[in-house]
Write a protein that holds these residues in place. Sequence first.
Motif, PDB file in Angstrom:
ATOM      1  N   SER A  97       0.802  -1.360   0.090  1.00  0.00           N
ATOM      2  CA  SER A  97       0.133  -0.027   0.097  1.00  0.00           C
ATOM      3  C   SER A  97       0.863   1.285   0.068  1.00  0.00           C
ATOM      4  O   SER A  97       0.318   2.359  -0.163  1.00  0.00           O
ATOM      5  N   ASP A 119       1.618   4.175   6.775  1.00  0.00           N
ATOM      6  CA  ASP A 119       0.081   4.426   7.026  1.00  0.00           C
ATOM      7  C   ASP A 119      -0.107   3.998   8.325  1.00  0.00           C
ATOM      8  O   ASP A 119      -1.238   3.934   8.716  1.00  0.00           O
ATOM      9  N   THR A 120       0.758   3.410   9.064  1.00  0.00           N
ATOM     10  CA  THR A 120       0.715   2.971  10.389  1.00  0.00           C
ATOM     11  C   THR A 120       0.122   1.543  10.516  1.00  0.00           C
ATOM     12  O   THR A 120      -0.191   0.763  11.612  1.00  0.00           O
ATOM     13  N   LYS A 121      -0.363   1.233   9.427  1.00  0.00           N
ATOM     14  CA  LYS A 121      -0.985  -0.242   9.300  1.00  0.00           C
ATOM     15  C   LYS A 121       0.099  -1.300   9.387  1.00  0.00           C
ATOM     16  O   LYS A 121       0.643  -1.802   8.158  1.00  0.00           O
ATOM     17  N   ALA A 141       1.269  -3.518  16.349  1.00  0.00           N
ATOM     18  CA  ALA A 141       1.461  -2.073  16.426  1.00  0.00           C
ATOM     19  C   ALA A 141       1.907  -1.651  17.895  1.00  0.00           C
ATOM     20  O   ALA A 141       2.854  -0.993  17.983  1.00  0.00           O
ATOM     21  N   ASN A 198       2.138  10.283   7.680  1.00  0.00           N
ATOM     22  CA  ASN A 198       1.056   9.479   7.338  1.00  0.00           C
ATOM     23  C   ASN A 198       0.244   9.505   6.426  1.00  0.00           C
ATOM     24  O   ASN A 198      -0.284  10.507   6.019  1.00  0.00           O
ATOM     25  N   LEU A 235      -2.251   8.097   5.411  1.00  0.00           N
ATOM     26  CA  LEU A 235      -3.729   7.677   5.727  1.00  0.00           C
ATOM     27  C   LEU A 235      -4.479   9.140   5.806  1.00  0.00           C
ATOM     28  O   LEU A 235      -4.041   9.876   6.670  1.00  0.00           O
ATOM     29  N   THR A 277      -8.756   4.225  13.069  1.00  0.00           N
ATOM     30  CA  THR A 277      -7.432   3.312  12.808  1.00  0.00           C
ATOM     31  C   THR A 277      -6.799   3.358  14.032  1.00  0.00           C
ATOM     32  O   THR A 277      -5.885   4.196  14.452  1.00  0.00           O
ATOM     33  N   SER A 293      -3.988   1.971  15.233  1.00  0.00           N
ATOM     34  CA  SER A 293      -2.552   2.020  14.961  1.00  0.00           C
ATOM     35  C   SER A 293      -2.228   3.536  15.256  1.00  0.00           C
ATOM     36  O   SER A 293      -1.000   3.901  15.778  1.00  0.00           O
TER      37      SER A 293
END
Length: 459
Positions: A301, A391-393, A397, A418, A420, A428, A430
Amino acid sequence: MENNAPLQNTFENNFIRFIQILRHLGLRISSAEAVDAINALIELDILDRNQVKIALMATLTKSLEDRVILNQAFRSFFITSEERSDRTARNDDMREKEVREIGSAEEELIYQVEDPDGNAAREVKLPLTEEEKRVYTKLPEDKRNKLRDYLQKQFHSNPVNNPEQLIANMVRSSLNYWRHYLKLQDGGPPEVEYTGEEEIDEVLREVVENIRDEEHLIYQDIQKITDTDMPAALALINKLSRRLSIRIARRYHRTNKQQGIDLRRTIRYNIRYGGAMFRLKYRTRKVQKPKLLLICDVSGSMAKYAVFVLQFMYGLSAVVKEIDSFIFSEDVENITGKFDKKRPFAEIMTEIINRSESWGKGTDFGKALAEIDEKHGNILNKQTLIIVVSDTKVLNAEKAAYRLSVVKKKVKDIIWLNTLPRRMWPDTPSVGVFRGYCRMFECNTLAHLDRIIRTQMLY
């Protein structure tokens, strides 16, 4: 009124109105900068449209985003009387169309409510604002049908006295979501506070519409940039990195300590006193250039975002020698030293992607941090600014956040870019896990990146 009428087309009046338009479009323009612009215009041929625009660009803009907005505003404001009349006619037609659409929306949102006492049913019109009705008219047809079906069920299942306010609150919540969603879909043109003066508001509307229609690359989500537009987008990245390179390479920075006099700032500040030097401004030598550590997520992603960030770092490598760069997904790879200015960036990226075992896989940020800390701990010190792009995903985490908290104690600061959209952050988990250990910014367009570079990365 007759005595004031000739002033409408004077140079001074037009200049003041243009500055007003730019400020309403979000440009921060001080009185001193406006004076600089006037002084520049005095020195050139005022009838030469190109010279005038260049002078205004040089004195009134501070960023790539500012220049995009000023360029559109210049095209919309400085037009002939015939073009202005045509625009007024178009705006009149647009307003008439909008009135018809809002009227149609009001009719669609009228419902029959049964009386709980068995009396005749009565009509209910939802107490929505004009703005809320306007948002409703912009919804796709299937979404409008779904909303109407939902309302119909609510009115039939709630045969109580005066249900309209309760149900209106439900609709209002839904329309607020759609307002933000549609704004993001438009590509992020500047937010505008209209003045109430029709001529100025016409220009403001046209500027916003032109930016939206052109889908200027600076406002597009990087993920949506097509292969056709990639060369132009990468050229914009080069401009951003060159601008930051110039700032880093400056031998002086501003200060309040009494060291070297900053003559330019001193003169500008004392314009208010007629040029008398009542207040001096100072500058001092920079202590050192920043030491940067880039940790870039190249999972599936994030791969396209990574290309732009790496291009940005490639542009900085000429003036910032200490850029330690890592890419990670399931594993972490050290690509420090790959950014050789003698080689084309496309060639460097091809080599990195072809040799990488991480590119396009899953994301384990905690594992990446642990390996950097254990194998490259010497680069983590109080002069290091870490830039995380993700994107922190990520996997685990909470474990990764703990690792980040350990690293944070060793370095100067951590900035998290980020990708996102900010509207998704509350949903989200995370994001909340990591935000306590870094300064996190939304960064999925070139406009975001430009703003962060100017305001956050050097301080």
